[in-house]
Design a protein around this motif. Structure first.
Motif, mmCIF file in Angstrom:
data_model
loop_
_atom_site.group_PDB
_atom_site.id
_atom_site.type_symbol
_atom_site.label_atom_id
_atom_site.label_comp_id
_atom_site.label_asym_id
_atom_site.label_seq_id
_atom_site.Cartn_x
_atom_site.Cartn_y
_atom_site.Cartn_z
ATOM 1 N N UNK A 266 5.186 74.899 -19.737
ATOM 2 C CA UNK A 266 5.340 74.763 -18.293
ATOM 3 C C UNK A 266 6.735 75.162 -17.840
ATOM 4 N N UNK A 267 6.805 75.787 -16.665
ATOM 5 C CA UNK A 267 8.081 76.161 -16.061
ATOM 6 C C UNK A 267 8.651 74.930 -15.352
ATOM 7 N N UNK A 268 9.140 74.000 -16.167
ATOM 8 C CA UNK A 268 9.696 72.778 -15.585
ATOM 9 C C UNK A 268 10.923 73.058 -14.724
ATOM 10 N N UNK A 269 11.586 74.196 -14.979
ATOM 11 C CA UNK A 269 12.733 74.552 -14.140
ATOM 12 C C UNK A 269 12.297 74.802 -12.698
ATOM 13 N N UNK A 270 11.096 75.366 -12.519
ATOM 14 C CA UNK A 270 10.608 75.609 -11.162
ATOM 15 C C UNK A 270 10.283 74.290 -10.457
ATOM 16 N N UNK A 271 9.642 73.371 -11.178
ATOM 17 C CA UNK A 271 9.388 72.065 -10.588
ATOM 18 C C UNK A 271 10.672 71.326 -10.283
ATOM 19 N N UNK A 272 11.662 71.426 -11.195
ATOM 20 C CA UNK A 272 12.940 70.753 -10.983
ATOM 21 C C UNK A 272 13.686 71.344 -9.796
ATOM 22 N N UNK A 273 13.508 72.646 -9.541
ATOM 23 C CA UNK A 273 14.145 73.262 -8.373
ATOM 24 C C UNK A 273 13.617 72.635 -7.083
ATOM 25 N N UNK A 274 12.313 72.383 -7.031
ATOM 26 C CA UNK A 274 11.752 71.715 -5.854
ATOM 27 C C UNK A 274 12.304 70.303 -5.730
ATOM 28 N N UNK A 275 12.434 69.607 -6.870
ATOM 29 C CA UNK A 275 12.993 68.252 -6.842
ATOM 30 C C UNK A 275 14.434 68.281 -6.343
ATOM 31 N N UNK A 276 15.214 69.272 -6.784
ATOM 32 C CA UNK A 276 16.597 69.384 -6.333
ATOM 33 C C UNK A 276 16.697 69.647 -4.843
ATOM 34 N N UNK A 277 15.852 70.538 -4.338
ATOM 35 C CA UNK A 277 15.871 70.830 -2.903
ATOM 36 C C UNK A 277 15.475 69.605 -2.096
ATOM 37 N N UNK A 278 14.423 68.914 -2.538
ATOM 38 C CA UNK A 278 13.983 67.717 -1.832
ATOM 39 C C UNK A 278 15.081 66.651 -1.850
ATOM 40 N N UNK A 436 0.502 83.892 -28.600
ATOM 41 C CA UNK A 436 1.837 83.934 -28.029
ATOM 42 C C UNK A 436 1.989 82.863 -26.958
ATOM 43 N N UNK A 437 3.079 82.937 -26.215
ATOM 44 C CA UNK A 437 3.392 81.911 -25.231
ATOM 45 C C UNK A 437 2.870 82.300 -23.850
ATOM 46 N N UNK A 438 2.148 81.392 -23.235
ATOM 47 C CA UNK A 438 1.707 81.522 -21.850
ATOM 48 C C UNK A 438 2.462 80.494 -21.020
ATOM 49 N N UNK A 439 3.225 80.990 -20.047
ATOM 50 C CA UNK A 439 3.993 80.083 -19.189
ATOM 51 C C UNK A 439 3.218 79.805 -17.919
ATOM 52 N N UNK A 440 3.146 78.534 -17.556
ATOM 53 C CA UNK A 440 2.479 78.139 -16.326
ATOM 54 C C UNK A 440 3.500 77.492 -15.395
#
Length: 526
Positions: A266-278, A436-440
């Protein structure tokens, strides 16, 4: 006799005005219709008066970006006919108008359409030359799908392999973990028929993992074997090579190189970016200049979340300045505890960040640490007699939402392991399995900010596991909803803008691969 002559002279004088030059007309004065002689100068006409009533905005709370109907009743309460321009004003700015003729005592409903561009409060006014009616409208924000965002639970596009057989193996925590295992098990109940037969297996402790993986592969009964959790990666690295014809998938890992293993992470960095903005926008709204975050170990996994969180805070500062003309200058306090499931250490670090002035804390950590952080919030609120408003908590995975009956929660960054499991199963049906790796990430529906639906589901898991009391069920829901609704809609709209920008590739998140790169990100996004 003299009196009679005077009256006659006055009467003659009035009548004689018809043959004299008319005095100048100075608006808005108009003489009454009597005496009739004056009509030669100014036409005798009773005035109209356009009165406005019953102003309504439909729907009562419009949705940002969707057309709303604005209606008002206009009645001519004057004695004469007339025509006036009826004007729609939004925040005192003219938006639309139309002419309206009305006879005495005649009424008409005038309608306008308007798309409110932002969430928040607007002054809506409809005016005639004589009168006006106005109201305040609260425009709400409702999140919609971004362009390019996939439906993670869409049915298979093509069916190459009808009704395959799949084994799903849970990690040693098993059912009742109020986490990944429970979420995958819940999702399996709603798989479409095309996915086929699914067998579920449990390992009671870590030592069982190798034997279960070997047993399932030796049986050659399954088209795909799915493992929930990164704990299986090491075993799969050599078992997969012993059974090259068997296809495997592992959820929550990216570091396998086996040629027949699909690793989904999982792209936890993308979720964390939303948390940071909020977090930053909430802090700005309540005039805090700092937000906090607490994580476990310093490694690539946690660095990615820290980098995303810092970027989200930076993005929010810029967004706020563009929208309101001032930089809130929100900064980040970020700490690593050096371990996991250490509630006492997480509690102490949370207290330090609150003392530094943090208005929102983000816990990128397991449930035990989240409980420690929220216990610190509880103590802080009690000490300073805070009953509402910040400090708030943002968690990782939805289990953080229900802790402490939801009193401090604004939501969580959720890894959609149920969507990842479905993606693996669907790849067999569609014959699209790829090693291989699949990123969601956000675009694939792999990460998201938690919703009320997530809270309700996780709360049921917690009650079933004996971690939450059923008597707190409704209070938890009420607290969580109250916290979310206390945040202005413009905050949620801004977070949604960032979400769509990430999905569209308009913004690129920093991804550190070394400690030195992480240090540069910290300096760039303090």
């Amino acid at each position: 006799m003299l009196g009679v002559m005077a009256i006659g002279t006055i009467a003659w004088g009035l009548a004689g005005l018809t043959s004299l030059a008319c005095p100048p007309y100075v608006p808005p004065y108009r003489p009454p219709c009597a005496p009739p002689a004056l009509s030669a100068c100014w036409p005798c006409e009773e005035p109209a008066f356009f009165e406005l009533t019953d102003l309504r905005v439909i729907p009562e709370r419009p949705i940002r970006g969707e057309a709303a109907t604005i209606r008002c009743t206009v009645t001519n309460t004057g004695q004469g006919s007339g025509s006036q321009e009826i004007v729609l004003l939004i925040d005192e700015g003219k938006h639309d108008s139309r002419p309206l003729p009305l006879a005495p005592d005649e009424s008409q409903t005038v309608s306008f359409s308007y798309v409110f561009p932002h969430a928040g409060e607007y002054n809506v006014k409809v005016a005639s030359d004589d009168d006006a009616d106005e109201t305040t409208v609260d425009v709400r924000f409702v999140e919609t799908r971004c362009p390019g965002e996939a439906d993670p639970f869409a049915p298979p596009e093509t069916i190459v392999h009808l009704r395959p057989r799949t084994a799903v193996v849970f990690d040693p925590l098993g059912r009742g973990d109020v986490g990944w295992n429970d979420l995958v098990a819940h999702g399996l109940q709603y798989m479409p028929e095309e996915i086929g037969e699914i067998a579920v297996y449990y390992s009671s402790h870590a030592a069982d993992m190798d034997s279960i993986a070997t047993m399932l592969a030796e049986g050659e009964d399954f088209d795909l074997i799915v493992y929930v959790g990164w704990l299986y990666v090491d075993a799969l690295d050599y078992i997969a090579r012993d059974f090259p014809q068997q296809r495997f998938a592992v959820i929550g890992a990216w570091w396998t190189e086996a040629p027949n293993v699909m690793a989904i992470d999982f792209r936890n960095d993308e979720g964390a970016a939303l948390a940071g903005a909020l977090a930053a926008l909430v802090a700005a709204e309540y005039e805090y200049d700092r937000v906090g975050a607490i994580a476990g170990f310093e490694n690539l996994y946690f660095w990615a979340a820290e980098a995303g969180y810092r970027f989200g805070v930076h993005w929010a500062n810029q967004w706020y300045e563009d929208a309101f003309g001032s930089d809130p200058n929100v900064h980040v306090s970020y700490v690593y505890t050096g371990g996991l499931a250490d509630a006492e250490r997480s509690h102490d670090e949370a207290i330090k960040q609150l003392e530094e002035g943090a208005g929102v804390l983000f816990g990128f950590c397991p449930r035990e640490d989240a409980a420690g952080i929220q216990s610190a919030l509880s103590e802080w609120a009690k000490a300073y007699e805070i009953t509402s408003a910040p400090p708030y908590y943002l968690g990782f995975d939805a289990y953080a939402d229900w802790l402490f009956a939801g009193r401090f929660s604004l939501g969580s960054v959720v890894a959609r392991v149920d969507a990842a499991c479905y993606a693996a199963l669907r790849s067999i049906v569609e014959d699209s399995f790829a090693a291989g790796t699949t990123w969601m990430g956000l675009a694939e529906g792999g990460v998201a900010l938690s919703t009320e639906e997530d809270l309700l589901r996780e709360l049921v898991f917690a009650v079933d596991a004996g971690l939450a009391d059923v008597s707190d069920y409704q209070e938890t829901i009420d607290n969580w909803i109250r916290n979310r609704e206390s945040i202005p809609d413009w905050v949620w709209q801004a977070v949604a803008e960032l979400r769509c920008q990430i999905i569209a590739g308009v913004v690129a998140l920093p991804v550190p691969e070394t400690y030195e790169e992480m240090e540069r990100i910290r300096a760039e996004y303090p």
